[in-house]
Design a protein around this motif. Structure first.
Motif, PDB file in Angstrom:
ATOM      1  N   PRO A 115       0.812  -1.229   0.000  1.00 33.88           N
ATOM      2  CA  PRO A 115       0.000   0.000   0.000  1.00 33.88           C
ATOM      3  C   PRO A 115       0.845   1.279   0.000  1.00 33.88           C
ATOM      4  O   PRO A 115       0.460   2.279  -0.609  1.00 33.88           O
ATOM      5  CB  PRO A 115      -0.824  -0.128   1.291  1.00 33.88           C
ATOM      6  CG  PRO A 115      -0.897  -1.595   1.552  1.00 33.88           C
ATOM      7  CD  PRO A 115       0.418  -2.150   1.081  1.00 33.88           C
ATOM      8  N   ALA A 116       2.010   1.250   0.652  1.00 36.03           N
ATOM      9  CA  ALA A 116       2.854   2.442   0.702  1.00 36.03           C
ATOM     10  C   ALA A 116       3.376   2.824  -0.678  1.00 36.03           C
ATOM     11  O   ALA A 116       3.636   3.999  -0.954  1.00 36.03           O
ATOM     12  CB  ALA A 116       4.026   2.219   1.659  1.00 36.03           C
TER      13      ALA A 116
ATOM     14  N   HIS B 282      -8.233  -0.346   0.364  1.00 35.48           N
ATOM     15  CA  HIS B 282      -8.482   0.578   1.471  1.00 35.48           C
ATOM     16  C   HIS B 282      -9.125  -0.099   2.672  1.00 35.48           C
ATOM     17  O   HIS B 282      -9.626   0.583   3.569  1.00 35.48           O
ATOM     18  CB  HIS B 282      -9.382   1.723   0.998  1.00 35.48           C
ATOM     19  CG  HIS B 282      -8.917   2.388  -0.250  1.00 35.48           C
ATOM     20  ND1 HIS B 282      -7.704   3.029  -0.354  1.00 35.48           N
ATOM     21  CD2 HIS B 282      -9.487   2.487  -1.485  1.00 35.48           C
ATOM     22  CE1 HIS B 282      -7.555   3.505  -1.577  1.00 35.48           C
ATOM     23  NE2 HIS B 282      -8.619   3.179  -2.284  1.00 35.48           N
ATOM     24  N   GLY B 283      -9.098  -1.432   2.716  1.00 39.02           N
ATOM     25  CA  GLY B 283      -9.742  -2.144   3.811  1.00 39.02           C
ATOM     26  C   GLY B 283      -9.090  -1.951   5.163  1.00 39.02           C
ATOM     27  O   GLY B 283      -9.642  -2.353   6.185  1.00 39.02           O
ATOM     28  N   HIS B 284      -7.918  -1.309   5.186  1.00 41.07           N
ATOM     29  CA  HIS B 284      -7.218  -1.076   6.445  1.00 41.07           C
ATOM     30  C   HIS B 284      -7.617   0.245   7.108  1.00 41.07           C
ATOM     31  O   HIS B 284      -7.127   0.561   8.195  1.00 41.07           O
ATOM     32  CB  HIS B 284      -5.708  -1.070   6.207  1.00 41.07           C
ATOM     33  CG  HIS B 284      -5.259  -0.021   5.228  1.00 41.07           C
ATOM     34  ND1 HIS B 284      -5.441  -0.169   3.866  1.00 41.07           N
ATOM     35  CD2 HIS B 284      -4.655   1.178   5.403  1.00 41.07           C
ATOM     36  CE1 HIS B 284      -4.958   0.906   3.250  1.00 41.07           C
ATOM     37  NE2 HIS B 284      -4.476   1.727   4.161  1.00 41.07           N
ATOM     38  N   HIS B 285      -8.500   1.018   6.497  1.00 39.01           N
ATOM     39  CA  HIS B 285      -8.916   2.317   7.046  1.00 39.01           C
ATOM     40  C   HIS B 285      -9.960   2.101   8.157  1.00 39.01           C
ATOM     41  O   HIS B 285     -11.161   2.275   7.946  1.00 39.01           O
ATOM     42  CB  HIS B 285      -9.477   3.205   5.936  1.00 39.01           C
ATOM     43  CG  HIS B 285      -8.443   3.751   5.005  1.00 39.01           C
ATOM     44  ND1 HIS B 285      -7.552   4.735   5.374  1.00 39.01           N
ATOM     45  CD2 HIS B 285      -8.148   3.452   3.720  1.00 39.01           C
ATOM     46  CE1 HIS B 285      -6.753   5.022   4.357  1.00 39.01           C
ATOM     47  NE2 HIS B 285      -7.099   4.245   3.335  1.00 39.01           N
ATOM     48  N   TYR B 286      -9.479   1.761   9.334  1.00 43.09           N
ATOM     49  CA  TYR B 286     -10.385   1.429  10.436  1.00 43.09           C
ATOM     50  C   TYR B 286     -11.266   2.604  10.833  1.00 43.09           C
ATOM     51  O   TYR B 286     -12.478   2.448  11.040  1.00 43.09           O
ATOM     52  CB  TYR B 286      -9.580   0.952  11.643  1.00 43.09           C
ATOM     53  CG  TYR B 286     -10.421   0.824  12.896  1.00 43.09           C
ATOM     54  CD1 TYR B 286     -11.434  -0.132  12.982  1.00 43.09           C
ATOM     55  CD2 TYR B 286     -10.209   1.666  13.988  1.00 43.09           C
ATOM     56  CE1 TYR B 286     -12.216  -0.256  14.124  1.00 43.09           C
ATOM     57  CE2 TYR B 286     -10.982   1.550  15.134  1.00 43.09           C
ATOM     58  CZ  TYR B 286     -11.977   0.597  15.196  1.00 43.09           C
ATOM     59  OH  TYR B 286     -12.756   0.492  16.317  1.00 43.09           O
TER      60      TYR B 286
ATOM     61  N   HIS C 229     -13.941  -6.014   5.177  1.00 40.31           N
ATOM     62  CA  HIS C 229     -12.698  -5.228   5.268  1.00 40.31           C
ATOM     63  C   HIS C 229     -11.554  -5.830   4.460  1.00 40.31           C
ATOM     64  O   HIS C 229     -10.440  -5.307   4.464  1.00 40.31           O
ATOM     65  CB  HIS C 229     -12.285  -5.050   6.733  1.00 40.31           C
ATOM     66  CG  HIS C 229     -12.029  -6.332   7.472  1.00 40.31           C
ATOM     67  ND1 HIS C 229     -10.838  -7.005   7.401  1.00 40.31           N
ATOM     68  CD2 HIS C 229     -12.818  -7.048   8.317  1.00 40.31           C
ATOM     69  CE1 HIS C 229     -10.886  -8.085   8.166  1.00 40.31           C
ATOM     70  NE2 HIS C 229     -12.080  -8.142   8.727  1.00 40.31           N
ATOM     71  N   CYS C 230     -11.808  -6.927   3.761  1.00 43.57           N
ATOM     72  CA  CYS C 230     -10.840  -7.511   2.824  1.00 43.57           C
ATOM     73  C   CYS C 230      -9.501  -7.831   3.490  1.00 43.57           C
ATOM     74  O   CYS C 230      -8.433  -7.653   2.887  1.00 43.57           O
ATOM     75  CB  CYS C 230     -10.631  -6.601   1.620  1.00 43.57           C
ATOM     76  SG  CYS C 230     -12.144  -6.277   0.701  1.00 43.57           S
ATOM     77  N   GLY C 231      -9.565  -8.282   4.740  1.00 45.31           N
ATOM     78  CA  GLY C 231      -8.351  -8.681   5.441  1.00 45.31           C
ATOM     79  C   GLY C 231      -7.519  -7.522   5.964  1.00 45.31           C
ATOM     80  O   GLY C 231      -6.385  -7.739   6.402  1.00 45.31           O
ATOM     81  N   GLY C 232      -8.089  -6.302   5.961  1.00 45.57           N
ATOM     82  CA  GLY C 232      -7.302  -5.140   6.370  1.00 45.57           C
ATOM     83  C   GLY C 232      -7.309  -4.836   7.846  1.00 45.57           C
ATOM     84  O   GLY C 232      -6.526  -3.994   8.305  1.00 45.57           O
ATOM     85  N   LEU C 233      -8.166  -5.492   8.640  1.00 43.76           N
ATOM     86  CA  LEU C 233      -8.310  -5.167  10.060  1.00 43.76           C
ATOM     87  C   LEU C 233      -7.912  -6.345  10.935  1.00 43.76           C
ATOM     88  O   LEU C 233      -8.007  -7.501  10.529  1.00 43.76           O
ATOM     89  CB  LEU C 233      -9.756  -4.772  10.373  1.00 43.76           C
ATOM     90  CG  LEU C 233     -10.358  -3.610   9.571  1.00 43.76           C
ATOM     91  CD1 LEU C 233     -11.762  -3.307  10.070  1.00 43.76           C
ATOM     92  CD2 LEU C 233      -9.476  -2.370   9.648  1.00 43.76           C
ATOM     93  N   ASP C 234      -7.478  -6.023  12.171  1.00 43.14           N
ATOM     94  CA  ASP C 234      -7.176  -7.085  13.129  1.00 43.14           C
ATOM     95  C   ASP C 234      -8.414  -7.360  13.995  1.00 43.14           C
ATOM     96  O   ASP C 234      -9.445  -6.694  13.872  1.00 43.14           O
ATOM     97  CB  ASP C 234      -5.963  -6.735  13.982  1.00 43.14           C
ATOM     98  CG  ASP C 234      -6.135  -5.436  14.766  1.00 43.14           C
ATOM     99  OD1 ASP C 234      -7.279  -5.110  15.162  1.00 43.14           O
ATOM    100  OD2 ASP C 234      -5.124  -4.743  15.006  1.00 43.14           O
ATOM    101  N   ALA C 235      -8.300  -8.336  14.901  1.00 42.29           N
ATOM    102  CA  ALA C 235      -9.448  -8.770  15.695  1.00 42.29           C
ATOM    103  C   ALA C 235      -9.980  -7.656  16.581  1.00 42.29           C
ATOM    104  O   ALA C 235     -11.204  -7.502  16.743  1.00 42.29           O
ATOM    105  CB  ALA C 235      -9.060  -9.983  16.536  1.00 42.29           C
TER     106      ALA C 235
END
Length: 418
Positions: A68-69, A249-253, A274-280
């Motif tokens: 992503p970076a 962009h699934g990491h945009h919590y 979230h397409c695997g972008g977030l943690d529990a």
């Protein structure tokens, strides 16, 4: 039967779209090799595979592309340049070793067209995103502007085009250097590297801005991935919203948390992917803020058919699937071509657009307004959905590609029906 290469950037949505096209071509007996790592290919089909001997330079460039970076605003030109450079350097030898008879090339990767011309291989261009074909008085497909034909708008489009071209110089220099090295006419932009035989593109005339200068061998085909032919409205005690920001962009919590709060305020149930972008811990946070269901991945077409509306980042595939299912769209674009896709959603009144910086209360009002449909969005979706289905989909794209690649002659609009 023939062996075709598929050359594309290693982006999830592009790979899935090209797999749908490859599936139809494999059904005709052809073999398809993606110039990508085998683990990126999901089709369990003996005629469809990744490249088993991917050169290290290409693998490294594709790995960087997936970071992503490396896709941020100030780095994307260098990332694209590195991928194109690696392909231009390695593809000539690789395509010869694979003994391919032609190629299907994503419009976003100019190396495919350059190398195929150099080797004398027929190739077809495919647009998985908005087409890069340029026309006077139209905004580029990466620009957020609405369409208008007045002098002020035309000056705005022309000025933004000049700015964009300056920002993309790193990529343009690679394209130009290899066009000269391969003994081709000078070229430097993506639209200089498109196929003279056939160009197939997702979408339809009914979802684009007014086009006046597309080549005669350009074909809108609807959607590569199949769409439901008879979408029916769901029946729920409470309205259901499907929300996603896509794989990029699934990491945009924080943004997803706002979406969950907005749906809670609007009194609707929301399924978030979230397409695997977030943690529990972040997933738990979404539930605490009002989410009804949170998943890494969902069977998107099925979930869309069970939803009353879609709240998304204006990713092209998600928007097309929403239109096909006749579900109103609330789009909040984040980057890349998403603002341009959102502009087309509002231009054709298929939904509403809201800033990604909007508050939960603002989003809740937009959700309620869209579900009330006081602006006739539903009627427009019926017409746009029909246009997508009638365009023929991956079956027609495969027929066009096969005819162009086997004959070596242009395929014009109105021909090569599946």
């Amino acid at each position: 039967m023939s062996h075709f290469a598929i050359i594309l950037p290693p982006l999830y949505s592009h790979i899935r779209s090209m797999e749908a096209l490859a599936l139809h071509l494999s059904g005709k007996g052809h073999r398809l090799t993606f110039i990508a790592s085998p683990e990126l290919i999901t089709r369990d089909n003996p005629r469809i595979s990744g490249c088993p001997s991917l050169p290290e330079a290409i693998a490294a460039a594709q790995q960087r592309f997936r970071d992503p970076a490396a896709r941020t605003f100030f780095r994307i030109a260098g990332t694209l340049a590195g991928h194109t450079e690696a392909l231009c350097r390695e593809l000539p030898g690789l395509l010869k070793r694979l003994q391919v008879d032609g190629a299907i090339v994503d419009q976003m990767e100019p190396a495919g067209g350059l190398v195929c011309e150099y080797l004398g291989l027929p190739f077809v261009s495919a647009a998985c995103a908005l087409p890069v074909n340029r026309e006077p008085d139209l905004p580029l497909p990466v620009m957020p502007f609405n369409y208008a034909d007045d002098d002020t708008s035309r000056r705005l489009y022309a000025g933004s085009e000049r700015v964009y071209d300056r920002l993309m110089q790193a990529h343009y220099r690679v394209i130009n250097r290899y066009s000269r090295r391969f003994g081709l006419a000078d070229r430097y932009r993506l639209d200089h590297c498109l196929s003279p035989l056939a160009q197939v593109a997702q979408g339809s005339v009914a979802f684009d801005f007014p086009r006046r200068a597309l080549p005669d061998h350009f074909h809108y085909i609807g959607a590569f991935q199949s769409v439901d032919a008879t979408p029916t409205p769901p029946r729920h005690p409470k309205p259901v919203v499907y929300a996603t920001l896509g794989t990029l962009h699934g990491h945009h919590y924080s943004l997803m948390r706002t979406l969950a709060r907005a749906c809670h305020l609007a009194g609707v149930e929301v399924t978030i992917s979230h397409c695997g972008g977030l943690d529990a811990a972040q997933v738990d946070g979404l539930y605490r803020n009002g989410a009804h269901r949170v998943e890494s991945f969902v069977p998107q077409r099925e979930v869309i058919l069970q939803a009353d509306m879609i709240l998304c980042h204006a990713g092209y595939n998600t928007v097309l699937e929403g239109i096909a299912a006749r579900r109103p769209l609330l789009v909040m674009p984040v980057a890349f071509d998403q603002p341009a896709v959102a502009a087309r959603v509002t231009y054709h009144n298929l939904g509403r657009r809201v800033s990604r910086l909007a508050t939960a209360s603002t989003l809740a009002r937009e959700i309620t307004a869209l579900l009330d449909d006081s602006h006739g969005v539903g009627n427009n979706l019926v017409q746009a959905s029909q246009a997508l289905r009638e365009a023929g989909g991956a079956a027609r794209a495969a027929a066009i590609a096969e005819r162009a690649l086997l004959s070596g002659r242009p395929v014009y609009r109105g021909t090569a029906q599946p």
